[in-house]
Design an enzyme around this catalytic site. Structure first.
Site, PDB file in Angstrom:
ATOM      1  N   ASP A 171      -8.772  16.986 -15.563  1.00 54.99           N
ATOM      2  CA  ASP A 171      -9.161  15.554 -15.864  1.00 54.99           C
ATOM      3  C   ASP A 171      -8.805  15.647 -17.235  1.00 54.99           C
ATOM      4  OD1 ASP A 171     -10.147  13.407 -16.700  1.00 54.99           O
ATOM      5  OD2 ASP A 171     -11.761  13.324 -15.215  1.00 54.99           O
ATOM      6  N   ARG A 174       0.811  -1.132  -0.077  1.00 52.05           N
ATOM      7  CA  ARG A 174      -0.029  -0.075   0.104  1.00 52.05           C
ATOM      8  C   ARG A 174       0.850   1.060   0.031  1.00 52.05           C
ATOM      9  NH1 ARG A 174      -1.481   1.714   4.334  1.00 52.05           N
ATOM     10  NH2 ARG A 174      -2.364  -0.280   5.351  1.00 52.05           N
ATOM     11  N   LYS A 201      -9.096   4.246 -19.342  1.00 49.88           N
ATOM     12  CA  LYS A 201      -9.902   4.723 -20.778  1.00 49.88           C
ATOM     13  C   LYS A 201      -8.392   4.513 -21.771  1.00 49.88           C
ATOM     14  CE  LYS A 201     -13.281   5.342 -18.303  1.00 49.88           C
ATOM     15  NZ  LYS A 201     -13.853   6.712 -17.896  1.00 49.88           N
ATOM     16  N   TYR A 258     -17.962  13.873 -16.235  1.00 50.24           N
ATOM     17  CA  TYR A 258     -18.159  12.897 -16.112  1.00 50.24           C
ATOM     18  C   TYR A 258     -19.394  12.448 -14.863  1.00 50.24           C
ATOM     19  CZ  TYR A 258     -17.516   7.758 -14.951  1.00 50.24           C
ATOM     20  OH  TYR A 258     -17.869   6.419 -14.822  1.00 50.24           O
TER      21      TYR A 258
HETATM   22  C1  LIG Z   1     -14.341   7.130 -16.573  1.00 54.15           C
HETATM   23  C2  LIG Z   1     -13.984   8.611 -16.160  1.00 54.15           C
HETATM   24  C3  LIG Z   1     -13.987   8.743 -14.663  1.00 54.15           C
HETATM   25  C4  LIG Z   1     -13.843   7.808 -13.844  1.00 54.15           C
HETATM   26  O1  LIG Z   1     -12.991   6.644 -13.843  1.00 54.15           O
HETATM   27  P1  LIG Z   1     -13.052   5.103 -13.165  1.00 54.15           P
HETATM   28  O2  LIG Z   1     -11.804   4.760 -13.765  1.00 54.15           O
HETATM   29  O3  LIG Z   1     -14.168   4.720 -14.111  1.00 54.15           O
HETATM   30  O4  LIG Z   1     -13.401   5.109 -11.965  1.00 54.15           O
HETATM   31  C5  LIG Z   1     -13.480  10.247 -14.491  1.00 54.15           C
HETATM   32  N1  LIG Z   1     -13.142  11.090 -15.419  1.00 54.15           N
HETATM   33  C6  LIG Z   1     -13.642  10.878 -16.741  1.00 54.15           C
HETATM   34  C7  LIG Z   1     -13.636  12.028 -17.690  1.00 54.15           C
HETATM   35  C8  LIG Z   1     -13.857   9.530 -17.371  1.00 54.15           C
HETATM   36  O5  LIG Z   1     -14.188   9.193 -18.313  1.00 54.15           O
END
Ligand SMILES: *Cc1c(COP(=O)(O)O)cnc(C)c1O
Length: 378
Positions: A171, A48, A196, A100
């Site tokens: 983000d 961790r 992603k 999101y």
């Molecule tokens: C999918 C997504 C998230 C969240 O991420 P997870 O890996 O699904 O927890 C946050 N921001 C954006 C822009 C996303 O597409």
């Protein structure tokens, strides 16, 4: 080092395991590390707090984003939830209004109960100052945003935020450091859903935080260990492997996306196409000034809700599934999938309705993707 991004993407932080020379970085599948005596440590104590495989992916992300430290989490939301612990009850954050759905749910249904305040503003306009309050501590933007593809002028927002002593958090999931590096544009913190484009194969969840400032890095290291939502060694390795092909994947995805966006534009049943790479897109010029590519996310509006529903059932090569950024082309229905938790009034204002579909374009033959859309839209 002076290498170009494509080279750093393939090489990763260290290029090979310093101990064995293994080109594929080893998976240190262990929870704990043996000490040879009291007060002695290899530098690793407990996974961790630190694990070599996770460290490799953290360093790689930090290098690619131009930050001083990176932190890997079990998902994008685990990263964002940890980040929110930088703030205290009573603090206020300014957030882009199109974002999101899961991030919105975290802010509104959890963090708000713990005393944080959020204001959602139209990040494609420069009216940031109007919303800054005495207790505002940070600006959080997604650019391009999900699903309406709004573009924020990151340089401008970060400069304004700095004048008011606010942290700028971006983000960067939709463009990745291969295309956009917010820290170089003035932001303080970058977050990612590594699930992603970074992973790229729809096979694992991951999240990242990268920071520029070392003190902030120390604080986040503490929070990551204290909260514990870390990325597992095997998943760290999957993301490391995914990142190696990021540049070629994204280039092909963008090429396909441009073709599909132009095809959609001339289709008689398509009312509007939202793709940052189209010159008529509102954010096109800003996008060109701050990113080296447009990504492969397209939203489009059809002329009837029935047709939108029919398309989801008729696609064959394209899959009707949530998520994005991977090699497979996916289509989603933001209204009930990614954005179910956004209030009706806010969705209506943004244009997230029952005629809107979102495609994450993959690397298949573009002619086959267009044929599939053609038959699904007929
Ligand atoms: C999918 C997504 C998230 C969240 O991420 P997870 O890996 O699904 O927890 C946050 N921001 C954006 C822009 C996303 O597409």
């Amino acid at each position: 080092m002076g290498w170009r991004l494509e080279s750093k993407i393939v090489r990763g932080a260290r290029g090979a395991d310093p101990q064995t020379g293994a080109i594929s970085f080893p998976i240190y599948q262990t929870a704990t590390f043996k000490h040879s005596g009291l007060g002695r440590s290899t530098g690793y104590d407990y996974t961790r707090s630190g694990n070599p495989t996770r460290e490799e992916v953290e360093k790689t992300l930090a290098d690619l984003e131009g930050g001083t430290a990176g932190f890997a989490f079990a998902s994008g939301l685990a990263a964002i939830a940890t980040l929110l612990e930088l703030f205290n009850p009573g603090d206020h954050l300014l957030v882009s209004d199109d974002l999101y759905g899961g991030t919105y749910r975290l802010f509104e249904e959890i963090s708000r109960n713990h005393g944080l305040e959020f204001t959602y503003w139209d990040c494609s306009k420069d009216n940031l100052l109007y919303h800054i309050k005495k207790n505002t501590r940070a600006v959080f933007v997604e650019s391009p945003s999900n699903p309406m593809m709004k573009v924020t002028d990151i340089r401008k927002v970060a400069a304004l935020a700095k004048e008011h002593d606010l942290l700028t958090i971006v983000d960067n999931t939709f463009l990745t450091p291969y295309r956009q590096r917010p820290l170089e544009l003035g932001a303080d913190i970058v977050v990612h859903s590594g699930t992603k484009y970074l992973g790229g194969h729809n096979d694992t969840l991951a999240g990242f935080i990268v920071v520029k400032n070392e003190e902030l890095g120390e604080r986040l290291k503490f929070l990551q260990n204290a909260i514990g939502g870390v990325l597992a060694p095997f998943d760290s390795w999957l993301i490391l492997r995914g990142i190696k092909t990021l540049a070629v994947r994204l280039e092909k995805q963008e090429e396909n996306a441009m073709r599909i966006a132009n095809w959609l534009k001339q289709h008689p049943r398509v009312e509007k196409v939202y793709y940052v790479g189209l010159p008529e897109h509102e954010g096109y010029e800003i996008s060109k000034s701050q990113a080296s590519g447009f990504g492969s996310m397209i939203s489009f509006s059809l002329d009837s809700p029935d047709l939108a529903a029919a398309v989801l059932g008729k696609v064959r090569l394209i899959s009707f599934a949530e998520s994005l950024g991977g090699v497979e082309t996916l289509i989603t229905y933001p209204l009930t999938q990614t954005h179910a938790d956004i209030p009706e009034e806010m969705r209506a204002r943004l244009g997230v309705d029952d005629k809107l579909l979102r495609i994450s374009v993959g690397i298949e033959a573009v002619e086959d993707l267009i044929d599939d859309l053609e038959q699904a839209l007929s």
